[in-house]
Design a protein around this motif. Structure first.
Motif, PDB file in Angstrom:
ATOM      1  N   ALA A 177       0.776  81.166 110.938  1.00 57.73           N
ATOM      2  CA  ALA A 177       1.934  81.408 110.084  1.00 57.73           C
ATOM      3  C   ALA A 177       1.887  81.548 108.540  1.00 57.73           C
ATOM      4  N   ALA A 178       0.918  80.671 108.158  1.00 56.54           N
ATOM      5  CA  ALA A 178       0.541  80.357 106.668  1.00 56.54           C
ATOM      6  C   ALA A 178       0.184  81.505 106.015  1.00 56.54           C
ATOM      7  N   ASP A 179      -0.316  82.549 106.871  1.00 50.39           N
ATOM      8  CA  ASP A 179      -0.943  83.750 106.251  1.00 50.39           C
ATOM      9  C   ASP A 179       0.116  84.961 105.938  1.00 50.39           C
ATOM     10  N   TYR A 180       1.546  84.504 106.584  1.00 53.50           N
ATOM     11  CA  TYR A 180       2.473  85.345 106.263  1.00 53.50           C
ATOM     12  C   TYR A 180       3.538  84.869 105.504  1.00 53.50           C
ATOM     13  N   GLY A 181       3.211  84.065 104.658  1.00 56.08           N
ATOM     14  CA  GLY A 181       4.074  83.293 103.649  1.00 56.08           C
ATOM     15  C   GLY A 181       5.117  82.062 104.232  1.00 56.08           C
ATOM     16  N   ILE A 182       4.473  81.510 105.394  1.00 58.97           N
ATOM     17  CA  ILE A 182       5.418  80.462 105.850  1.00 58.97           C
ATOM     18  C   ILE A 182       4.717  79.173 105.380  1.00 58.97           C
ATOM     19  N   PRO A 183       5.653  78.288 105.018  1.00 59.35           N
ATOM     20  CA  PRO A 183       4.921  77.035 104.538  1.00 59.35           C
ATOM     21  C   PRO A 183       4.200  76.121 105.365  1.00 59.35           C
ATOM     22  N   GLN A 184       3.588  76.434 106.675  1.00 54.49           N
ATOM     23  CA  GLN A 184       3.316  75.603 107.556  1.00 54.49           C
ATOM     24  C   GLN A 184       1.795  76.331 108.245  1.00 54.49           C
ATOM     25  N   LYS A 185       0.926  75.422 108.426  1.00 53.37           N
ATOM     26  CA  LYS A 185      -0.253  76.068 109.223  1.00 53.37           C
ATOM     27  C   LYS A 185       0.193  75.773 110.728  1.00 53.37           C
ATOM     28  N   ARG A 186       0.749  76.883 111.212  1.00 54.03           N
ATOM     29  CA  ARG A 186       1.119  76.997 112.567  1.00 54.03           C
ATOM     30  C   ARG A 186       0.562  77.923 113.240  1.00 54.03           C
ATOM     31  N   GLU A 187      -0.461  77.991 113.998  1.00 49.96           N
ATOM     32  CA  GLU A 187      -1.079  78.862 114.868  1.00 49.96           C
ATOM     33  C   GLU A 187      -0.610  79.019 116.339  1.00 49.96           C
ATOM     34  N   VAL A 263       3.830  72.464 100.792  1.00 47.62           N
ATOM     35  CA  VAL A 263       5.000  71.557 101.069  1.00 47.62           C
ATOM     36  C   VAL A 263       5.902  71.409  99.825  1.00 47.62           C
ATOM     37  N   ARG A 264       5.119  71.022  98.444  1.00 48.18           N
ATOM     38  CA  ARG A 264       5.814  70.852  97.160  1.00 48.18           C
ATOM     39  C   ARG A 264       6.460  72.296  96.924  1.00 48.18           C
ATOM     40  N   ASP A 265       5.675  73.246  97.007  1.00 48.12           N
ATOM     41  CA  ASP A 265       6.609  74.752  96.677  1.00 48.12           C
ATOM     42  C   ASP A 265       7.839  74.820  97.559  1.00 48.12           C
ATOM     43  N   THR A 266       8.113  74.253  98.761  1.00 46.87           N
ATOM     44  CA  THR A 266       8.987  74.498  99.669  1.00 46.87           C
ATOM     45  C   THR A 266      10.114  73.511  99.477  1.00 46.87           C
ATOM     46  N   ILE A 267       9.961  72.288  99.087  1.00 50.98           N
ATOM     47  CA  ILE A 267      11.154  71.221  98.889  1.00 50.98           C
ATOM     48  C   ILE A 267      11.107  70.738  97.610  1.00 50.98           C
ATOM     49  N   SER A 268      10.370  71.096  96.640  1.00 46.83           N
ATOM     50  CA  SER A 268      10.664  70.669  95.249  1.00 46.83           C
ATOM     51  C   SER A 268      11.799  70.564  94.621  1.00 46.83           C
ATOM     52  N   ILE A 301       1.191  66.896 100.500  1.00 51.09           N
ATOM     53  CA  ILE A 301       2.216  67.445  99.802  1.00 51.09           C
ATOM     54  C   ILE A 301       2.023  68.677  99.171  1.00 51.09           C
ATOM     55  N   ASP A 302       0.617  68.905  98.717  1.00 51.14           N
ATOM     56  CA  ASP A 302      -0.088  70.063  97.953  1.00 51.14           C
ATOM     57  C   ASP A 302      -0.982  71.143  99.015  1.00 51.14           C
ATOM     58  N   MET A 321       5.691  64.456 109.005  1.00 49.32           N
ATOM     59  CA  MET A 321       5.825  63.304 107.956  1.00 49.32           C
ATOM     60  C   MET A 321       4.981  64.133 106.636  1.00 49.32           C
ATOM     61  N   ILE A 322       5.810  63.846 105.353  1.00 47.04           N
ATOM     62  CA  ILE A 322       4.984  64.133 104.265  1.00 47.04           C
ATOM     63  C   ILE A 322       4.114  63.144 103.680  1.00 47.04           C
ATOM     64  N   ARG A 323       2.917  63.549 103.115  1.00 43.48           N
ATOM     65  CA  ARG A 323       2.165  62.384 102.594  1.00 43.48           C
ATOM     66  C   ARG A 323       1.920  62.738 100.935  1.00 43.48           C
ATOM     67  N   TYR A 324       2.325  61.861 100.254  1.00 45.61           N
ATOM     68  CA  TYR A 324       2.246  62.113  98.932  1.00 45.61           C
ATOM     69  C   TYR A 324       0.917  61.826  98.139  1.00 45.61           C
ATOM     70  N   GLN A 325       0.527  62.050  96.988  1.00 42.55           N
ATOM     71  CA  GLN A 325      -0.794  61.912  96.488  1.00 42.55           C
ATOM     72  C   GLN A 325      -1.078  60.547  96.322  1.00 42.55           C
ATOM     73  N   ASP A 326      -0.263  59.467  96.475  1.00 45.59           N
ATOM     74  CA  ASP A 326      -0.595  58.119  96.404  1.00 45.59           C
ATOM     75  C   ASP A 326      -0.951  57.622  97.722  1.00 45.59           C
ATOM     76  N   GLY A 327      -0.781  58.304  98.736  1.00 43.70           N
ATOM     77  CA  GLY A 327      -1.035  58.084 100.235  1.00 43.70           C
ATOM     78  C   GLY A 327       0.234  57.503 100.793  1.00 43.70           C
ATOM     79  N   SER A 328       1.208  57.339 100.369  1.00 46.65           N
ATOM     80  CA  SER A 328       2.597  56.996 101.046  1.00 46.65           C
ATOM     81  C   SER A 328       3.122  58.036 101.791  1.00 46.65           C
ATOM     82  N   VAL A 329       3.878  57.745 102.915  1.00 52.33           N
ATOM     83  CA  VAL A 329       4.421  58.982 103.805  1.00 52.33           C
ATOM     84  C   VAL A 329       6.079  58.411 103.949  1.00 52.33           C
TER      85      VAL A 329
END
Length: 398
Positions: A177-187, A263-268, A301-302, A321-329
């Motif tokens: 799905a990511a190949d079609y502009g969906i912000p998710q690696k979903r096969e 993820v950041r593009d989608t929910i920022s 997140i990126d 879950m979302i995982r931030y740059q500092d490793g927190s979720v």
């Protein structure tokens, strides 16, 4: 154009197809909360044509209109990599009912979606059996036949009659799905079929987005970080190597496809789930208790989100879950997850957090369904226009 949706769940595939021009004469779903979701959203006319119950109790002959498209996602747990993988031995295998739906409604086209696990080597024989059934839906499996014997019957029919025996021309493709502009690696694997008597030459839409472009924007032009107005991270050896490969691959010219969405593009633009402004956002409620498990560390997140999971007994540990740059979720909210599945922000989900996440994890991304749906709609429209032209020409001759 008229359509029927089976195994609709919360309606991701149905909504995308509606956006592409199809009108559902029936929507069939057994889960009570998913049916409540369908009824709570006006885009489905509050469930006007919803049949709540088992598909085995639905008679497709009762629909008098000609059906242009049959669509649905037969339950995927029998073939899921995250499930018990019983496949054809699982009572939740609903492909036989999907074939019955084709046989009774005789649509011009159909679209079915299922998990990548269906294509693994251990399911090869049954995957071939599914394709044979979709190509020859009128050759019914008798009560006395097991699936292996029925497969032999279908193969013998093809051997004797060749291509002339085909009722539907079927294409299948594994799609990210990511190949079609969906912000998710979903096969997921898609089965697209067109009735052989209407002679349509259809091809799957070409991908519009790529990981290569995301790598370029993050580690070569750095425009990704500049766009989000955040400090440019120090490039590590792994990403440095990726950037060098991309530079050489494209001869130091930026790839033409758009970048994968992250993820950041989608929910920022959404407030943090505990922020005082969160009440203005539908279904954006903080859910505590997120933890990392070995091999399950959340979605960075990126990067595009990992495929949303829908367990039989709630969200599996370390998923969604979302995982931030500092490793927190933290867990994704329902609204964030809905964005990863490209549902509109005014679309509401019924049930608890776990139930809403199950509906989302089982859904087809709305935007992907719309892209595929528009392509099918275009092919069927051209067929109808050609038919009208022939009628006019015949009339002129008279």
């Amino acid at each position: 154009m008229n359509s029927i949706e089976i195994f609709s769940g919360a309606g991701g595939l149905a909504l995308g197809l509606k956006k592409s021009g199809f009108e559902h004469k029936a929507i069939i779903e057994i889960n009570k909360d998913a049916c409540k979701t369908i009824r709570s959203n006006k885009i489905f006319h509050f469930g006007k044509n919803l049949f709540e119950g088992s598909i085995s109790d639905f008679n497709f002959m009762t629909i008098s209109e000609e059906i242009d498209l049959l669509s649905g996602g037969p339950p995927c747990q029998p073939f899921s990599l995250g499930g018990k993988s019983k496949g054809r031995h699982d009572i939740r295998d609903m492909f036989p009912e999907a074939v019955r739906a084709i046989r009774e409604s005789k649509p011009k086209a159909f679209i079915f979606e299922n998990v990548k696990g269906l294509m693994r080597a251990s399911f090869n024989d049954y995957f071939e059996y599914i394709l044979l059934q979709l190509k020859h839906p009128s050759i019914k499996r008798e009560d006395s036949e097991n699936w292996e014997r029925h497969k032999i019957k279908l193969l013998e029919n093809e051997k004797i009659n060749g291509d002339n025996s085909l009722e539907y021309n079927v294409i299948y493709k594994l799609v990210n799905a990511a190949d079609y502009g969906i912000p998710q690696k979903r096969e997921r694997v898609f089965f697209i079929g067109f009735r052989s008597d209407i002679n349509i030459n259809w091809r799957f839409p070409e991908p519009t987005h790529s990981e290569d472009t995301l790598i370029w924007e993050k580690w070569i032009s750095k425009e990704y970080w500049l766009r989000h107005k955040i400090p440019i991270p120090q490039v590590d050896e792994k990403n440095k190597s990726k950037a060098e490969k991309i530079n050489k691959k494209y001869a130091y010219i930026k790839p033409t496809k758009k970048a994968w969405l992250t993820v950041r593009d989608t929910i920022s633009d959404l407030p943090y789930p505990t922020d005082s402004q969160v009440k203005r956002v539908n279904d954006h409620i903080f859910k505590g208790g997120a933890k990392i498990y070995p091999g399950h560390t959340g979605s960075y997140i990126d990067e595009p989100a990992k495929a949303l999971k829908a367990g039989d007994h709630g969200v599996p540990g370390g998923e969604n879950m979302i995982r931030y740059q500092d490793g927190s979720v933290r867990y994704f909210t329902v609204r964030e997850s809905a964005r990863f599945q490209t549902f509109p922000d005014d679309f509401t989900f019924e049930g608890s957090w776990g139930e809403a996440m199950r509906q989302l994890g089982n859904a087809v991304p709305v935007k992907l369904a719309e892209i595929i749906g528009k392509s099918i709609f275009k092919s069927l429209s051209e067929l109808k226009n050609d038919s009208k032209s022939l009628i006019r020409q015949d009339g002129d001759d008279i």
